[in-house]
Design an enzyme around this catalytic site. Structure first.
Site, PDB file in Angstrom:
ATOM      1  N   HIS A   3      -3.325  10.874   1.499  1.00 42.64           N
ATOM      2  CA  HIS A   3      -2.566  10.627   2.417  1.00 42.64           C
ATOM      3  C   HIS A   3      -2.003  12.295   2.713  1.00 42.64           C
ATOM      4  CE1 HIS A   3      -1.122   7.549   5.184  1.00 42.64           C
ATOM      5  NE2 HIS A   3      -0.846   8.137   5.985  1.00 42.64           N
TER       6      HIS A   3
ATOM      7  N   GLU B 294      -3.074  -0.249   8.224  1.00 44.22           N
ATOM      8  CA  GLU B 294      -1.683   0.233   8.843  1.00 44.22           C
ATOM      9  C   GLU B 294      -2.425  -0.255  10.561  1.00 44.22           C
ATOM     10  OE1 GLU B 294      -1.404   4.381   9.118  1.00 44.22           O
ATOM     11  OE2 GLU B 294      -1.773   4.549   7.844  1.00 44.22           O
TER      12      GLU B 294
ATOM     13  N   ARG C  63       0.709  -1.385  -0.219  1.00 42.28           N
ATOM     14  CA  ARG C  63      -0.029   0.438  -0.345  1.00 42.28           C
ATOM     15  C   ARG C  63       0.596   1.283   0.165  1.00 42.28           C
ATOM     16  NH1 ARG C  63      -2.922   2.646   4.760  1.00 42.28           N
ATOM     17  NH2 ARG C  63      -4.116   4.568   3.688  1.00 42.28           N
TER      18      ARG C  63
HETATM   19  C1  GBH Z   1      -1.086   7.086  11.018  1.00 43.57           C
HETATM   20  O1  GBH Z   1      -1.952   7.937  11.267  1.00 43.57           O
HETATM   21  C2  GBH Z   1      -0.503   7.455   9.684  1.00 43.57           C
HETATM   22  O2  GBH Z   1      -1.761   7.805   8.913  1.00 43.57           O
HETATM   23  C3  GBH Z   1       0.301   8.010   9.254  1.00 43.57           C
HETATM   24  O3  GBH Z   1       0.930   7.909   8.441  1.00 43.57           O
HETATM   25  C4  GBH Z   1       1.077   7.288  10.136  1.00 43.57           C
HETATM   26  O4  GBH Z   1       2.711   6.897  10.352  1.00 43.57           O
HETATM   27  C5  GBH Z   1       0.700   5.912  11.395  1.00 43.57           C
HETATM   28  O5  GBH Z   1      -0.201   6.629  11.369  1.00 43.57           O
HETATM   29  C6  GBH Z   1       2.070   6.729  13.195  1.00 43.57           C
HETATM   30  O6  GBH Z   1       1.435   7.512  12.980  1.00 43.57           O
HETATM   31  O7  GBH Z   1      -1.816  12.620  20.952  1.00 43.57           O
HETATM   32  O8  GBH Z   1      -4.186  11.388  21.943  1.00 43.57           O
HETATM   33  O9  GBH Z   1      -4.073  13.286  20.742  1.00 43.57           O
HETATM   34  C7  GBH Z   1      -1.829   7.485  13.091  1.00 43.57           C
HETATM   35  C8  GBH Z   1      -3.081   8.416  13.546  1.00 43.57           C
HETATM   36  C9  GBH Z   1      -2.658  10.468  14.900  1.00 43.57           C
HETATM   37  C10 GBH Z   1      -3.440   8.705  16.218  1.00 43.57           C
HETATM   38  C11 GBH Z   1      -2.521  11.277  15.943  1.00 43.57           C
HETATM   39  C12 GBH Z   1      -2.640   9.555  17.391  1.00 43.57           C
HETATM   40  C13 GBH Z   1      -2.673  11.479  18.428  1.00 43.57           C
HETATM   41  C14 GBH Z   1      -4.030  11.566  19.349  1.00 43.57           C
HETATM   42  N1  GBH Z   1      -2.684   9.202  15.073  1.00 43.57           N
HETATM   43  N2  GBH Z   1      -2.590  10.618  17.237  1.00 43.57           N
HETATM   44  S1  GBH Z   1      -3.580  12.424  20.829  1.00 43.57           S
END
Ligand code: GBH
Length: 478
Positions: free
Chosen positions: A124, A381, A78
């Site tokens: 993305h 993912e 992907r």
């Molecule tokens: C994914 O997002 C993405 O699709 C990818 O690009 C990225 O590299 C990968 O995961 C690893 O991070 O701090 O408690 O407010 C993950 C989504 C976004 C989940 C931010 C946690 C923070 C929550 N993440 N989120 S908080």
């Protein structure tokens, strides 16, 4: 582990990445600027002021990535297309860039020549900067949806004879919250004036997410009307989602956990897989700050995904917040944490503060999604960062026991969900093939099953990559 059955031969397992996180070569091949170029070059926005100018240099080293995938035995890969490589200015009247098309063509052909099936994400998060400058991107639903549909058509036309698995959007929730509520991702908008001169956290994230849904619906309609019959592929969307475990069994905390799932997941999944509209709990809290769908949009949205694309990393304990919701709330007026009512922590800390391993939460969420949406799931993912990994040299970093244990736990629970619970799962893509540009964390935080030396750009498989290869060799029918 009691499971002795095997996953079917065509189980789609492999690895995932995204364009801005790996490609580099931001000024080559006619690529137009994106909002992530702007954001990462704004001092103070990304850890150590890192940016994606070089990243993993996949633009030049693509063949190394294909060989890596082959060595891991991956069946699928992907990756995402950078909209601005294909249409540098992004808009429906703007010129197409043949060099961009040619780059992805050679890459897709190399994957296929090595027996690897592409899963292609159209968006993305790397929105063409020109569309942000013209009309603030997804803050203008009609313009954005029309431009996205045209971009999607260009991609189907150019690659759809060989690409049979399409994902319109990656994690609309993270894009809209990060970019338009708390401003930690591009384009960095928020009501917090210490971070951004523009933005309205009370309304913009809901508008941005809404636009992505409408754009998704139009792109899927286009694919089904004009491409699917001759190309024979499938198309869907990928949503992030954490499991929400009620902190205790009081009615208010059980309801709070459900509401958190609806704000985090149902916000996008209900319109697409269930009702054609937002969950009632969201309308109740947000009122007319939440945009509405026209009858036509609702009808288009309902059933607009051939599969459920699931990005999943972690679990939270969730409890009710006993005060009226604030205007910046994104979660459904709940609080969350990693410590149970008995004082026990979910798994040991990762490098990312938001992530704790919790394999049973994965299984619970798979069941919740299957029961609510009854749609076959691809895990698009799943993975983790390892605390302190960036301080290690390659010799130590490749012994990533923490990550091996993470995958072991999650993959065992995948088997339990399939064979004991009857959840339909068609594929699994680990995040990520490579250490890469981890958005606001820059290069300080690594998610790869392959170590990347950012000085030499050399790739070295970690134990976790080898573990995944072995796991699927053992658990998929020959
Ligand atoms: C994914 O997002 C993405 O699709 C990818 O690009 C990225 O590299 C990968 O995961 C690893 O991070 O701090 O408690 O407010 C993950 C989504 C976004 C989940 C931010 C946690 C923070 C929550 N993440 N989120 S908080």
């Amino acid at each position: 582990m009691t499971v002795t059955k095997k996953l079917p031969k065509d189980f789609a397992w492999g690895f995932a990445t995204a364009s801005y996180q790996i490609e580099g070569a931001v000024n080559e091949g006619g690529r137009g600027k994106t909002i992530w170029d702007t954001f990462s070059h704004t001092p103070g926005k990304v850890a150590k002021d890192d940016n994606g100018d070089v990243a993993c240099d996949t633009y030049h080293r693509w063949n190394e990535d294909v060989q890596l995938l082959k060595n891991y035995g991956a069946k699928v890969y992907r990756f995402s297309i950078a909209w601005s490589r294909i249409i540098p200015l992004g808009g429906r009247e703007d010129p197409i860039n043949p060099e961009g098309i040619a780059w992805y063509n050679q890459f897709i052909d190399a994957l296929l020549a090595n027996g690897i099936t592409p899963f292609v994400t159209l968006f993305h998060w790397d929105l063409p900067q020109a569309l942000y400058d013209r009309y603030r991107g997804p803050l203008n639903t009609n313009e954005f949806a029309a431009d996205f549909e045209r971009y999607a058509r260009v991609a189907f036309e150019a690659f759809g004879d060989r690409v049979r698995n399409w994902i319109t959007f990656n994690e609309p929730e993270v894009f809209s919250t990060g970019g338009f509520a708390n401003g930690v991702h591009a384009p960095g908008r928020t009501s917090d004036r210490s971070k951004s001169p523009e933005g309205d956290t009370a309304t913009e994230p809901w508008r941005a997410g809404h636009s992505l849904l409408v754009a998704h619906a139009h792109a899927v309609k286009a694919y089904r009307a004009d491409f699917k019959a001759k190309q024979g592929g499938q198309i869907g969307i990928t949503l992030n989602g954490d499991w929400a475990e009620p902190f205790d069994d009081t009615a208010e905390n059980v309801a709070a956990a459900q509401r958190k799932l609806e704000f985090n997941i149902g916000r996008f999944a209900d319109p697409v897989y269930l009702s054609g509209d937002y969950p009632p709990s969201m309308r109740a809290q947000l009122g007319d700050r939440l945009p509405t769908f026209t009858k036509e949009e609702s009808a288009l949205l309902k059933g607009s995904s051939d599969f459920y694309g699931m990005n999943h990393y972690t679990t939270n304990y969730v409890w009710n917040r006993n005060e009226p919701p604030t205007l910046d709330d994104q979660l459904g007026n709940v609080l969350k944490g990693f410590i149970s009512k008995d004082g026990e922590e979910l798994g040991p800390p990762a490098e990312s503060p938001w992530l704790r391993p919790c394999p049973w939460g994965f299984r619970k969420l798979l069941n919740w999604l299957w029961n609510r949406y009854q749609t076959p799931i691809y895990i698009t993912e799943n993975g983790c960062s390892v605390k302190g990994e960036s301080d290690l040299g390659v010799e130590q970093a490749v012994h990533d026991t923490y990550r091996v244990n993470y995958f072991k736990g999650y993959l065992e629970n995948l088997l339990l969900a399939v064979f004991d619970d009857g959840v339909q799962i068609r594929g699994y893509m680990a995040w990520s093939l490579l250490d890469n540009f981890e958005w606001a964390d820059g290069y300080t935080c690594r998610f790869g099953v392959t170590y990347v030396d950012y000085k030499t750009l050399e790739r070295t498989p970690k134990e976790s990559g080898k573990f995944i290869k072995k796991f699927f060799e053992e658990n998929v029918e020959a």
